[in-house]
Structures are given as structure tokens and as C-alpha cells.
Enzyme design. Structure first.
Site, PDB file in Angstrom:
ATOM      1  N   HIS A   6       3.670  -2.400   2.946  1.00  0.00           N
ATOM      2  CA  HIS A   6       3.738  -0.884   2.418  1.00  0.00           C
ATOM      3  C   HIS A   6       5.037  -0.826   1.732  1.00  0.00           C
ATOM      4  O   HIS A   6       6.200  -1.265   2.187  1.00  0.00           O
ATOM      5  CB  HIS A   6       3.721   0.149   3.632  1.00  0.00           C
ATOM      6  CG  HIS A   6       2.277   0.195   4.391  1.00  0.00           C
ATOM      7  ND1 HIS A   6       2.079  -0.851   5.142  1.00  0.00           N
ATOM      8  CD2 HIS A   6       1.122   0.836   4.099  1.00  0.00           C
ATOM      9  CE1 HIS A   6       0.997  -0.656   5.620  1.00  0.00           C
ATOM     10  NE2 HIS A   6       0.037   0.468   5.104  1.00  0.00           N
TER      11      HIS A   6
ATOM     12  N   ASP B 109       0.866  -1.325   0.043  1.00  0.00           N
ATOM     13  CA  ASP B 109       0.044   0.104  -0.071  1.00  0.00           C
ATOM     14  C   ASP B 109       0.919   1.161   0.119  1.00  0.00           C
ATOM     15  O   ASP B 109       2.036   1.256   0.537  1.00  0.00           O
ATOM     16  CB  ASP B 109      -0.995   0.130   1.300  1.00  0.00           C
ATOM     17  CG  ASP B 109      -2.105  -1.101   1.203  1.00  0.00           C
ATOM     18  OD1 ASP B 109      -2.160  -1.677   0.199  1.00  0.00           O
ATOM     19  OD2 ASP B 109      -2.885  -0.678   2.063  1.00  0.00           O
TER      20      ASP B 109
END
Length: 338
Positions: free
Chosen positions: A286, A144
Site C-alpha cells: 500500500h 493499493d
């Protein structure tokens, strides 16, 4: 005479198959067949929403749309919502007539490859039908908040080195800033998803602003890559049922949270993922944290050593993700917002 009779028999068999509908009709040369959306979707409104999603991509493609206002306008095109409406199966794809629209297109033809998992199998050519898959040895890594100008390219090199693919949920304002990196994500065989424009909590901004966040990011991703993202991952995982209905895209959550954003520690990231990951899981990480990107090679090697195949979200879900639903893993889904 025997040859003539045999030809007539073969012709009757082909006509019989065509009259029954299904994949034969879709791929038979020179053959078109009219069907209702109720037939194509087994009267499933979520499948019909998925067809509308594919139709928007095809409208942009056929119109050769590039400008931002064109990408916004595609969401204003009136597309079928009733099961009794009709379309045509052609050798090239599903042909749909359009009402008057900004693009001045009278009809579009959606390739069957874009309808895999959205249309009932029997109406698709065999090459585009979904088959049963075993997910007990499949894991989807997702990342992400990118793209990051330094870390995302580094992660892409790792994925390429180990011959695996992942799904990237990108923030629209970063896509607009680094479009070349978003293109590189797709060029590497990976998947791109929508992670909002600037990462607000959807639950606190309301439906209208949520739709704006998603649409604006879809526009940025399309302008960068020529492709509308299929999935949305709401920031913090928060989304209401009304928002899910309004955005008309499948929502992808996760079943394993690495908490890499909290640890910012490569070893802890590795341990957390390895401790919790099993077949069918969607792992959240991430690609904006150096520690997370540094953890990726070890995580990949250890998961592969356990016999797991690392796949995209679409592969894990066997291409069956539908708007109005949120997916936590291979066999864990529920209505968006619930």
C-alpha cells in the site's frame, strides 16, 4: 518480359498471403480484410469482452470525451456480443462499425497496440503479437489505496531511481482529489488500476452498486489521465462471479500479501515480502503507509540482487489478462468469483 513476369509472380504471392489472413493483411499498405469476431478471438467470449473494453477506450478517444456523463455513456454503447459479427483489418487498426450512439460515431479504429493479447496473434502485425516469456525471474509489485499526496510521489521517485515499474490500484475518490498524482504514476511508466470508489466490500453491496463503484472510478481515472484502467482489484479481494461478469474487466488479485497494513513496520514489511516472493508473484503493498513506502527501496534492491526483474502486471501476465478471469500470479488464474 522477365521483369513483368517476376512482378506478376510477386503479386500472386502477396495476394495468396493476404487471402490466408493474419498479420500480413493487417499491415499491408492499402489492404483491408473483413473478418468475424469469431476468427479474431478463436470463438473465446472473454477475448471478445476484451475487444469491447478496448473499443470503449477508442470511442472516448475519437469523441474527444472529457465530461463525466460522456464517460458514463460509453458503457451504454452497444458493442458486439456475437461471434458472427464482422470487423475490418486495416493498416491502422481494427475497424468496427457502431450502432446509433450518444457519441454519434459511425465507426472506430482500434490501434493494434491496444489489442495485444486480446486478438489471436496471426491477425496482428508482428510488432503487436505476444511472445512466450519466462516469468521465473519476474515479479510485479502492486500498491493499493492511493494516490496519497505525499507518499505516492515519494514512492514514484524510488521507482524511478531504481529503474523499475509497478502497478497502482487507486481509489476513485482519491484520484478525483489528486488527479495530478495519478498522471504522474502513468508518466513514470507505471500502470493504473481500479480499486473501487471508496473501498467497500463488494460482496456486501451487491452487483449494481459494485458496477457503480467500478464505473465511477473508471470515470475519475479517465478524467485525470485520459485513459480507462484495464484492471480492477476488488477491496479485500472479494468479488462474486456475477460482479465479475458485469464489470467486464480483468480482476487482479495477489499471491504475496505483505500485510503492511497490519504491521505498519518497515522491517517486518521487508521480511514478509522477501520471505514469500518467488518468480511470477504479484506482491500486494500500500502506498498510503509511510512504513511501506520506506520499505520499498530495500525490497527493490534485494529482489534485484536475486536476479528478479520488477515489472507491471501487464508485463507479468504477458498482456493476456481477460475479463471474467481473476489473476493471482503469472500462471495462476481462475474464473472471477471462484
Amino acid at each position: 518480359m522477365r521483369h513483368i513476369k517476376w512482378g506478376l509472380v510477386v503479386g500472386l504471392v502477396i495476394l495468396t498471403l493476404v487471402s490466408l489472413g493474419g498479420g500480413v493483411t493487417a499491415i499491408a499498405k492499402g489492404t483491408d480484410k473483413t473478418v468475424t469476431f469469431g476468427q479474431l478471438t478463436a470463438k473465446n467470449p472473454k477475448r471478445l469482452a476484451a475487444i469491447r473494453q478496448a473499443a470503449r477506450q477508442q470511442i472516448l478517444k475519437q469523441a474527444k470525451a472529457k465530461k463525466g456523463n460522456q464517460i458514463t455513456a460509453v458503457y451504454q454503447v452497444k458493442l458486439p456480443t456475437h461471434m458472427t459479427k464482422k470487423a475490418t483489418l486495416t493498416p491502422d487498426g481494427l475497424q468496427m462499425n457502431l450502432l446509433a450512439n450518444h457519441f454519434k460515431l459511425k465507426k472506430i479504429t482500434i490501434p493494434y497496440s491496444q489489442l495485444k493479447g486480446k486478438v489471436v496473434n496471426r491477425y496482428l502485425p508482428k510488432a503487436n503479437r505476444t511472445k512466450s516469456v519466462k516469468t521465473t525471474k519476474m515479479v510485479a509489485l502492486t500498491f493499493d489505496d492511493g494516490p496519497d499526496p505525499k507518499l505516492t510521489p515519494r514512492l514514484l521517485k524510488t521507482l524511478k531511481k531504481y529503474h523499475v515499474h509497478a502497478t497502482f490500484f487507486e481509489v476513485g475518490q482519491s484520484v478525483a482529489r489528486y488527479p495530478k498524482i495519478s498522471r504522474a504514476v502513468l508518466a513514470g511508466g507505471n500502470e493504473l488500476g481500479n480499486h473501487s470508489w471508496n473501498h467497500p466490500n463488494f460482496n456486501s453491496i451487491g452487483t449494481a452498486k459494485t458496477v457503480s463503484q467500478v464505473t465511477r472510478t473508471n470515470r475519475a481515472i479517465y478524467q485525470a489521465t485520459g485513459t480507462l484502467p484495464q484492471y480492477v482489484r476488488p477491496p479485500y479481494g472479494n468479488i462474486t462471479a456475477a460482479e465479475g461478469r458485469a464489470i467486464e474487466q480483468p480482476v487482479v488479485r495477489w499471491s504475496v500479501d505483505s500485510r503492511d497494513w497490519a504491521y505498519l513496520n518497515t522491517r517486518k514489511d521487508i521480511n514478509e515480502v522477501m520471505k514469500d516472493t518467488h518468480g511470477g508473484d504479484i506482491v500486494l503493498m500500500h502506498d498510503i503507509h509511510a512504513q511501506s513506502v520506506a520499505a520499498a527501496p530495500t525490497i527493490i534492491k534485494r529482489l534485484k540482487a536475486k536476479g528478479y526483474k520488477l515489472v507491471t502486471v501487464s508485463e507479468l501476465l504477458n498482456y493476456h489478462a481477460l475479463p471474467g478471469l481473476q489473476y493471482f500470479g503469472a500462471h495462476d488464474y481462475r474464473t472471477t468469483g471462484k
